[in-house]
Design an enzyme around this catalytic site. Structure first.
Site, PDB file in Angstrom:
ATOM      1  N   GLU A  63       7.653   1.544  -8.492  1.00 20.23           N
ATOM      2  CA  GLU A  63       8.560   1.243  -9.852  1.00 20.23           C
ATOM      3  C   GLU A  63       8.321  -0.631 -10.429  1.00 20.23           C
ATOM      4  O   GLU A  63       7.803  -1.143  -8.923  1.00 20.23           O
ATOM      5  CB  GLU A  63      10.385   0.892  -9.358  1.00 20.23           C
ATOM      6  CG  GLU A  63      11.046   2.100  -8.876  1.00 20.23           C
ATOM      7  CD  GLU A  63      12.648   1.977  -8.917  1.00 20.23           C
ATOM      8  OE1 GLU A  63      12.894   1.240  -8.208  1.00 20.23           O
ATOM      9  OE2 GLU A  63      12.977   3.428  -8.074  1.00 20.23           O
TER      10      GLU A  63
ATOM     11  N   GLN B 132     -25.102  -6.686  -9.513  1.00 16.66           N
ATOM     12  CA  GLN B 132     -26.493  -7.745  -9.584  1.00 16.66           C
ATOM     13  C   GLN B 132     -27.773  -6.870  -9.448  1.00 16.66           C
ATOM     14  O   GLN B 132     -28.486  -7.408  -9.872  1.00 16.66           O
ATOM     15  CB  GLN B 132     -25.811  -8.246  -8.171  1.00 16.66           C
ATOM     16  CG  GLN B 132     -26.700  -9.794  -7.585  1.00 16.66           C
ATOM     17  CD  GLN B 132     -26.395 -10.712  -8.385  1.00 16.66           C
ATOM     18  OE1 GLN B 132     -25.145 -10.793  -8.851  1.00 16.66           O
ATOM     19  NE2 GLN B 132     -26.584 -11.615  -8.548  1.00 16.66           N
TER      20      GLN B 132
ATOM     21  N   GLY C 146     -28.348  -9.045 -16.100  1.00 19.70           N
ATOM     22  CA  GLY C 146     -27.594  -9.584 -17.370  1.00 19.70           C
ATOM     23  C   GLY C 146     -27.715  -7.793 -17.638  1.00 19.70           C
ATOM     24  O   GLY C 146     -26.211  -7.765 -18.144  1.00 19.70           O
TER      25      GLY C 146
ATOM     26  N   GLU D  30      -2.051   3.948  -4.085  1.00 22.45           N
ATOM     27  CA  GLU D  30      -1.372   4.187  -2.794  1.00 22.45           C
ATOM     28  C   GLU D  30      -1.626   3.957  -1.542  1.00 22.45           C
ATOM     29  O   GLU D  30      -2.100   4.250  -0.744  1.00 22.45           O
ATOM     30  CB  GLU D  30      -2.435   6.023  -3.039  1.00 22.45           C
ATOM     31  CG  GLU D  30      -2.611   7.051  -3.721  1.00 22.45           C
ATOM     32  CD  GLU D  30      -3.095   8.322  -3.688  1.00 22.45           C
ATOM     33  OE1 GLU D  30      -2.359   8.663  -2.947  1.00 22.45           O
ATOM     34  OE2 GLU D  30      -2.863   9.260  -4.320  1.00 22.45           O
TER      35      GLU D  30
ATOM     36  N   SER E  97      -5.040  -2.329   0.503  1.00 24.14           N
ATOM     37  CA  SER E  97      -6.365  -1.908   1.287  1.00 24.14           C
ATOM     38  C   SER E  97      -4.617  -3.046   2.601  1.00 24.14           C
ATOM     39  O   SER E  97      -4.955  -2.869   3.707  1.00 24.14           O
ATOM     40  CB  SER E  97      -6.806  -3.184   1.431  1.00 24.14           C
ATOM     41  OG  SER E  97      -8.124  -2.991   0.530  1.00 24.14           O
TER      42      SER E  97
HETATM   43  C1  LIG Z   1      -3.591   2.685 -11.875  1.00 19.11           C
HETATM   44  C2  LIG Z   1      -2.522   2.968 -11.323  1.00 19.11           C
HETATM   45  C3  LIG Z   1      -2.287   4.492 -11.206  1.00 19.11           C
HETATM   46  C4  LIG Z   1      -1.346   4.407  -9.501  1.00 19.11           C
HETATM   47  N1  LIG Z   1      -0.643   5.354 -10.474  1.00 19.11           N
HETATM   48  C5  LIG Z   1       1.165   5.648  -8.967  1.00 19.11           C
HETATM   49  C6  LIG Z   1       1.261   7.000  -9.244  1.00 19.11           C
HETATM   50  O1  LIG Z   1       0.601   8.280  -9.736  1.00 19.11           O
HETATM   51  N2  LIG Z   1       2.731   7.094  -8.693  1.00 19.11           N
HETATM   52  C7  LIG Z   1       3.218   5.597  -7.760  1.00 19.11           C
HETATM   53  O2  LIG Z   1       4.026   5.961  -7.475  1.00 19.11           O
HETATM   54  N3  LIG Z   1       2.556   5.202  -8.288  1.00 19.11           N
HETATM   55  C8  LIG Z   1       1.430   4.360  -8.839  1.00 19.11           C
HETATM   56  N4  LIG Z   1       0.468   3.612  -8.457  1.00 19.11           N
HETATM   57  C9  LIG Z   1       1.274   2.468  -8.255  1.00 19.11           C
HETATM   58  C10 LIG Z   1       0.647   1.669  -7.266  1.00 19.11           C
HETATM   59  O3  LIG Z   1       0.499   2.528  -6.282  1.00 19.11           O
HETATM   60  C11 LIG Z   1       0.658   0.501  -6.499  1.00 19.11           C
HETATM   61  O4  LIG Z   1       0.068  -0.848  -7.651  1.00 19.11           O
HETATM   62  C12 LIG Z   1       0.714  -0.209  -5.049  1.00 19.11           C
HETATM   63  O5  LIG Z   1       1.333   0.485  -4.265  1.00 19.11           O
HETATM   64  C13 LIG Z   1       0.506  -1.419  -4.989  1.00 19.11           C
HETATM   65  O6  LIG Z   1       2.193  -1.770  -5.580  1.00 19.11           O
HETATM   66  P1  LIG Z   1       2.737  -3.796  -6.722  1.00 19.11           P
HETATM   67  O7  LIG Z   1       1.482  -3.337  -7.689  1.00 19.11           O
HETATM   68  O8  LIG Z   1       3.710  -3.124  -6.821  1.00 19.11           O
HETATM   69  O9  LIG Z   1       1.920  -4.335  -5.497  1.00 19.11           O
HETATM   70  P2  LIG Z   1       2.493  -5.711  -4.387  1.00 19.11           P
HETATM   71  O10 LIG Z   1       3.615  -4.356  -4.009  1.00 19.11           O
HETATM   72  O11 LIG Z   1       4.237  -6.429  -5.513  1.00 19.11           O
HETATM   73  O12 LIG Z   1       2.114  -6.021  -4.124  1.00 19.11           O
HETATM   74  C14 LIG Z   1       1.308  -7.166  -4.456  1.00 19.11           C
HETATM   75  C15 LIG Z   1      -0.128  -7.969  -3.278  1.00 19.11           C
HETATM   76  O13 LIG Z   1       1.029  -8.314  -1.871  1.00 19.11           O
HETATM   77  C16 LIG Z   1       0.625  -7.573  -0.937  1.00 19.11           C
HETATM   78  N5  LIG Z   1       1.381  -7.098   0.225  1.00 19.11           N
HETATM   79  C17 LIG Z   1       2.227  -6.265  -0.066  1.00 19.11           C
HETATM   80  N6  LIG Z   1       3.072  -6.797   1.093  1.00 19.11           N
HETATM   81  C18 LIG Z   1       2.474  -6.948   2.478  1.00 19.11           C
HETATM   82  C19 LIG Z   1       2.602  -6.870   3.508  1.00 19.11           C
HETATM   83  N7  LIG Z   1       3.577  -6.097   4.027  1.00 19.11           N
HETATM   84  N8  LIG Z   1       1.773  -7.793   4.231  1.00 19.11           N
HETATM   85  C20 LIG Z   1       0.796  -8.260   3.628  1.00 19.11           C
HETATM   86  N9  LIG Z   1       0.528  -8.133   2.336  1.00 19.11           N
HETATM   87  C21 LIG Z   1       1.090  -7.409   1.207  1.00 19.11           C
HETATM   88  C22 LIG Z   1      -0.159  -6.598  -1.807  1.00 19.11           C
HETATM   89  O14 LIG Z   1      -1.635  -5.962  -0.618  1.00 19.11           O
HETATM   90  C23 LIG Z   1      -1.062  -7.082  -2.861  1.00 19.11           C
HETATM   91  O15 LIG Z   1      -1.800  -7.725  -2.458  1.00 19.11           O
HETATM   92  C24 LIG Z   1      -1.507   3.595  -9.489  1.00 19.11           C
HETATM   93  C25 LIG Z   1      -1.173   2.052 -10.352  1.00 19.11           C
HETATM   94  C26 LIG Z   1      -2.097   1.935 -10.525  1.00 19.11           C
HETATM   95  C27 LIG Z   1      -3.216   0.442 -10.948  1.00 19.11           C
END
Ligand SMILES: Cc1cc2nc3c(=O)[nH]c(=O)nc-3n(C[C@H](O)[C@H](O)[C@H](O)COP(=O)(O)OP(=O)(O)OC[C@H]3O[C@@H](n4cnc5c(N)ncnc54)[C@H](O)[C@@H]3O)c2cc1C
Length: 383
Positions: free
Chosen positions: A127, A336, A340, A363, A366
């Site tokens: 969400e 790289q 260009g 999913e 990292s």
């Molecule tokens: C192209 C695309 C397709 C997708 N498809 C789906 C789908 O089909 N279904 C679905 O449900 N989701 C989907 N997603 C969502 C995706 O799984 C999430 O974007 C992802 O899990 C990260 O959540 P967030 O973007 O809210 O980042 P956040 O959770 O807000 O994270 C932001 C940053 O904080 C870091 N962070 C957060 N918590 C911690 C912690 N405890 N310790 C250290 N660092 C932390 C993260 O690593 C990241 O660097 C999709 C996303 C994209 C971009």
């Protein structure tokens, strides 16, 4: 340990490689530019058995295992990461959730059309406010008689607009209760359910990413997947397998970038010789090739755990973390090597570079993979 690839896997690679060359390669740049999701391509992929790879033949699937599945995604992604991502989300998330946790009548109702590509699937966990921290989700399902009423919005959902079948995770209990979430399957056309805003993305542009919106959406209890309160645990298990597919996706993108860069390095001349003859470029190719092989080995290990039993949570996370970080590194090095020219849309490495970054985010980022791996190491002591 046998490093020889089985004949079935080699045959799948050849089939997918031919399909990608003939039916994808001529169009990928156009799809990317227009952010067009090529829905018909997935029907064709269904005919080839790519839309129900893990689904038993009894439900119309290919009845194959994770090694074959990973090889197919890798080959697609070497031509277009976005198509690989869509295939992964359809197979590992939506279809596999119904296959793993659905009852017999749910499997009979949904799997054949998903496996044939007649239907495309989506899976909604994330969400706007809850990505990594999915347990705090706000989308709710409230029981009224024999129905559930879904309310809320899911974001970043692959095939959020086009999917005919959607698996959605919704809160049915208390906030932060790991048994407070339940999974449901919802069909396109159900009143109160619609796709929302489509994201305009850096990469993976031919893979549709959009909102799922539920407003007083009523579904029968028969569309609940598994027991009430089991949804979050189900989702974590689905992600264990899903991460293997994102690792394979990463490997495919990296392989595509590497192939292009190696060929270019052999042809491009500077200072009177091919740039591949300079140690600075040759060493880059060597490091890239090592990254491909280490990713391949970890993916094989994770597939093996999935097939024959083993710590899929740990090795799926390791494969995803390693392969995705290597993918970004290899795609960056490919630019790289192209100099260009790599910075233009005239060569494929620009797209591999943009597509690669999703792999370290989708999913589970990292950072979250490292949390999963380290928690397992600490919990299991010195293993
Ligand atoms: C192209 C695309 C397709 C997708 N498809 C789906 C789908 O089909 N279904 C679905 O449900 N989701 C989907 N997603 C969502 C995706 O799984 C999430 O974007 C992802 O899990 C990260 O959540 P967030 O973007 O809210 O980042 P956040 O959770 O807000 O994270 C932001 C940053 O904080 C870091 N962070 C957060 N918590 C911690 C912690 N405890 N310790 C250290 N660092 C932390 C993260 O690593 C990241 O660097 C999709 C996303 C994209 C971009």
């Amino acid at each position: 340990m046998n490093f020889q690839e089985q004949e079935t896997i080699a045959a799948i690679r050849t089939m997918v490689r031919d399909f990608a060359a003939q039916e994808m390669a001529p169009h990928v740049l156009e799809w990317d530019e227009a952010q067009h999701f090529p829905r018909d391509l997935f029907r064709r992929m269904g005919e080839l058995g790519l839309m129900g790879m893990l689904v038993p033949e009894a439900y119309g699937g290919s009845g194959l295992g994770y090694h074959e599945y990973a090889a197919a995604i890798e080959e697609l992604a070497a031509t277009c990461g976005a198509i690989g991502l869509s295939m992964a989300a359809h197979n590992s998330l939506c279809t596999n959730h119904i296959l793993t946790f659905g009852n017999e009548s749910q499997k009979e109702r949904y799997l054949p059309a998903l496996a044939s590509g007649e239907h495309v699937g989506a899976w909604g966990l994330t969400e706007a406010g809850t990505g990594s921290d999915a347990m705090r989700m706000r989308c709710t399902a409230v029981k009224e008689g024999d129905e559930w009423v879904l309310s809320g919005t899911k974001n970043w959902i692959t095939h959020g607009i086009s999917a005919e079948v959607v698996v959605v995770l919704a809160r049915t209990g208390e906030l932060l209760d790991s048994h407070g979430i339940t999974a449901f399957v919802v069909e396109r056309g159900t009143p109160g359910f619609r796709g929302g805003k489509k994201e305009n993305k850096l990469g993976m542009r031919a893979s549709e990413t959009a909102e799922l919106i539920f407003e007083d959406c009523r579904i029968p209890d028969a569309q609940r997947l598994g027991d009430v309160g089991e949804g979050f645990i189900q989702a974590m298990k689905i992600l264990d397998g899903g991460r293997i597919s994102i690792a394979a996706l990463s490997l495919g993108i990296a392989q595509g970038a590497f192939n292009a860069a190696r060929n270019y390095a052999k042809e491009r001349e500077q200072f009177g010789q091919p740039i591949a003859h300079f140690q600075g470029i040759g060493f880059k190719l060597a490091d890239m090739a090592v990254g491909l092989e280490t990713s391949r080995l970890l993916i094989a290990k994770a597939c093996d755990c999935k097939e024959r039993g083993g710590d899929v949570t740990r090795f799926g996370a390791m494969a995803k973390y390693h392969a995705s970080e290597e993918c970004v590194r290899i795609a960056t090095e490919a630019i790289q090597i192209f100099g260009g020219y790599g910075y233009t849309k005239d060569f494929p490495v620009e797209k591999f570079f943009r597509d690669s970054k999703l792999c370290t985010i989708g999913e589970g980022t990292s950072e979250i993979q490292k949390l999963v791996i380290s928690r397992g190491l600490v919990a299991r002591g010195t293993e």
